[in-house]
Write a protein that holds these residues in place. Structure first.
Motif: not given
Length: 162
Positions: A7-16
């Motif tokens: 589930n995408a909600d369970d993954l952290d964002w990587t910022d660029y």
């Protein structure tokens, strides 16, 4: 092999954050155990751009706009196309798929998928630069790469030169 749904909600964002190129990314395909197909969710803030304009010689990509609006510049002539929720863009390997994306007045949310073939050459026509990848495709596990480099596209060496 897949461990099941991710589930995408369970993954952290990587910022660029590279000036006007600013976005967040969640690598869904990698998290789900994908091997031959990559998938990433992108969030591009209003007025910001995604990756440098490029195309792949060895991989096909596709874009699905989930929400927001933006602009796609496509092909060698940089034809301008508006983007809105529900739009799908196929980007087969080759110069005709050179692309760059910018968000409009609101966040642009995209799902991007790609074949994960290696080796691959990524061409950046506006910078006269190429990226060379072997061992793992662009977007794949960088630690597995035996070659990952960016070069001036006009750099040449005669085959027989020592």
């Amino acid at each position: 092999m897949s461990d099941g749904p991710v589930n995408a909600d369970d993954l952290d964002w990587t910022d660029y954050d590279h000036g006007d190129r600013q976005f967040r990314r969640k690598q869904l395909g990698e998290a789900a155990g994908g091997e031959d197909l990559g998938a990433s969710l992108y969030a591009v803030p209003p007025g910001k751009r995604l990756w440098l304009r490029h195309y792949h010689e060895g991989n096909e990509e596709a874009i699905f706009v989930q929400r927001g609006t933006g602009t796609l510049w496509l092909g060698p002539e940089k034809e301008e196309h508006p983007l809105e929720a529900g739009d799908y863009v196929a980007l087969p390997a080759g110069e005709e798929s050179a692309h760059e994306i910018a968000a409009g007045d609101e966040e642009l949310r995209l799902l991007m998928v790609s074949t994960m073939e290696e080796p691959d050459i990524t061409v950046y026509p506006d910078r006269e630069m190429v990226g060379l990848y072997a061992g793992a495709a662009p977007g794949g596990d960088a630690a597995e790469r035996s070659l990952s480099t960016y070069l001036d596209a006009t750099a040449e060496k005669d085959y027989w030169d020592e």
